[in-house]
Design a protein around this motif. Sequence first.
Motif, PDB file in Angstrom:
ATOM      1  N   LEU A  39       0.835  -1.201   0.000  1.00  0.00           N
ATOM      2  CA  LEU A  39       0.000   0.000   0.000  1.00  0.00           C
ATOM      3  C   LEU A  39       0.872   1.255   0.000  1.00  0.00           C
ATOM      4  O   LEU A  39       0.599   2.204  -0.747  1.00  0.00           O
ATOM      5  N   ASP A  40       1.917   1.260   0.799  1.00  0.00           N
ATOM      6  CA  ASP A  40       2.844   2.407   0.817  1.00  0.00           C
ATOM      7  C   ASP A  40       3.443   2.663  -0.565  1.00  0.00           C
ATOM      8  O   ASP A  40       3.545   3.809  -1.005  1.00  0.00           O
ATOM      9  N   LYS A  41       3.837   1.595  -1.245  1.00  0.00           N
ATOM     10  CA  LYS A  41       4.409   1.739  -2.588  1.00  0.00           C
ATOM     11  C   LYS A  41       3.390   2.351  -3.560  1.00  0.00           C
ATOM     12  O   LYS A  41       3.729   3.217  -4.366  1.00  0.00           O
ATOM     13  N   LEU A  42       2.148   1.883  -3.469  1.00  0.00           N
ATOM     14  CA  LEU A  42       1.108   2.428  -4.342  1.00  0.00           C
ATOM     15  C   LEU A  42       0.826   3.896  -4.023  1.00  0.00           C
ATOM     16  O   LEU A  42       0.639   4.712  -4.934  1.00  0.00           O
ATOM     17  N   LEU A  43       0.812   4.224  -2.746  1.00  0.00           N
ATOM     18  CA  LEU A  43       0.583   5.617  -2.350  1.00  0.00           C
ATOM     19  C   LEU A  43       1.720   6.516  -2.838  1.00  0.00           C
ATOM     20  O   LEU A  43       1.471   7.646  -3.284  1.00  0.00           O
ATOM     21  N   ASN A  44       2.945   6.006  -2.790  1.00  0.00           N
ATOM     22  CA  ASN A  44       4.082   6.776  -3.310  1.00  0.00           C
ATOM     23  C   ASN A  44       3.953   6.992  -4.814  1.00  0.00           C
ATOM     24  O   ASN A  44       4.242   8.078  -5.321  1.00  0.00           O
ATOM     25  N   LYS A  45       3.516   5.955  -5.542  1.00  0.00           N
ATOM     26  CA  LYS A  45       3.285   6.093  -6.984  1.00  0.00           C
ATOM     27  C   LYS A  45       2.212   7.135  -7.260  1.00  0.00           C
ATOM     28  O   LYS A  45       2.343   7.961  -8.162  1.00  0.00           O
ATOM     29  N   TYR A  46       1.143   7.082  -6.463  1.00  0.00           N
ATOM     30  CA  TYR A  46       0.047   8.039  -6.648  1.00  0.00           C
ATOM     31  C   TYR A  46       0.535   9.462  -6.387  1.00  0.00           C
ATOM     32  O   TYR A  46       0.242  10.378  -7.148  1.00  0.00           O
ATOM     33  N   HIS A  47       1.314   9.628  -5.332  1.00  0.00           N
ATOM     34  CA  HIS A  47       1.852  10.941  -5.002  1.00  0.00           C
ATOM     35  C   HIS A  47       2.731  11.458  -6.134  1.00  0.00           C
ATOM     36  O   HIS A  47       2.628  12.622  -6.535  1.00  0.00           O
ATOM     37  N   ALA A  48       3.596  10.597  -6.649  1.00  0.00           N
ATOM     38  CA  ALA A  48       4.467  10.992  -7.762  1.00  0.00           C
ATOM     39  C   ALA A  48       3.651  11.352  -8.995  1.00  0.00           C
ATOM     40  O   ALA A  48       3.942  12.343  -9.677  1.00  0.00           O
ATOM     41  N   LEU A  49       2.623  10.589  -9.263  1.00  0.00           N
ATOM     42  CA  LEU A  49       1.772  10.836 -10.423  1.00  0.00           C
ATOM     43  C   LEU A  49       1.046  12.184 -10.291  1.00  0.00           C
ATOM     44  O   LEU A  49       1.021  12.971 -11.221  1.00  0.00           O
ATOM     45  N   THR A  50       0.486  12.442  -9.133  1.00  0.00           N
ATOM     46  CA  THR A  50      -0.270  13.683  -8.959  1.00  0.00           C
ATOM     47  C   THR A  50       0.651  14.889  -8.834  1.00  0.00           C
ATOM     48  O   THR A  50       0.285  15.985  -9.245  1.00  0.00           O
ATOM     49  N   THR A  51       1.843  14.696  -8.296  1.00  0.00           N
ATOM     50  CA  THR A  51       2.803  15.790  -8.210  1.00  0.00           C
ATOM     51  C   THR A  51       3.272  16.193  -9.603  1.00  0.00           C
ATOM     52  O   THR A  51       3.386  17.374  -9.904  1.00  0.00           O
ATOM     53  N   ASN A  52       3.515  15.226 -10.454  1.00  0.00           N
ATOM     54  CA  ASN A  52       3.953  15.515 -11.832  1.00  0.00           C
ATOM     55  C   ASN A  52       2.872  16.229 -12.625  1.00  0.00           C
ATOM     56  O   ASN A  52       3.187  17.068 -13.468  1.00  0.00           O
ATOM     57  N   ILE A  53       1.617  15.916 -12.370  1.00  0.00           N
ATOM     58  CA  ILE A  53       0.520  16.572 -13.088  1.00  0.00           C
ATOM     59  C   ILE A  53       0.429  18.042 -12.690  1.00  0.00           C
ATOM     60  O   ILE A  53       0.175  18.916 -13.507  1.00  0.00           O
ATOM     61  N   ASP A  54       0.671  18.324 -11.408  1.00  0.00           N
ATOM     62  CA  ASP A  54       0.519  19.693 -10.912  1.00  0.00           C
ATOM     63  C   ASP A  54       1.667  20.609 -11.318  1.00  0.00           C
ATOM     64  O   ASP A  54       1.565  21.810 -11.204  1.00  0.00           O
ATOM     65  N   GLU A  55       2.777  20.050 -11.767  1.00  0.00           N
ATOM     66  CA  GLU A  55       3.934  20.891 -12.108  1.00  0.00           C
ATOM     67  C   GLU A  55       3.768  21.517 -13.469  1.00  0.00           C
ATOM     68  O   GLU A  55       3.116  21.103 -14.334  1.00  0.00           O
TER      69      GLU A  55
END
Length: 55
Positions: A39-55
């Motif tokens: 779950l932590d790994k998936l949450l990290n992927k989600y965070h990276a995905l959403t952070t990249n979209i916002d940049e």
Amino acid sequence: MRNKSDLLNKIEDYRQQMIELSLSSSFMDERVIHISDQLDKLLNKYHALTTNIDE
């Protein structure tokens, strides 16, 4: 994962599995810890995905 929606569904699946398993055992159960790690790994992927979209 194909998209953000798939990732969110997978996160919810792991979260539910972790809750159900911890209710019948404990948070220290190796299976719960393994699911938590996934779950932590998936949450990290989600965070990276959403952070990249916002940049």
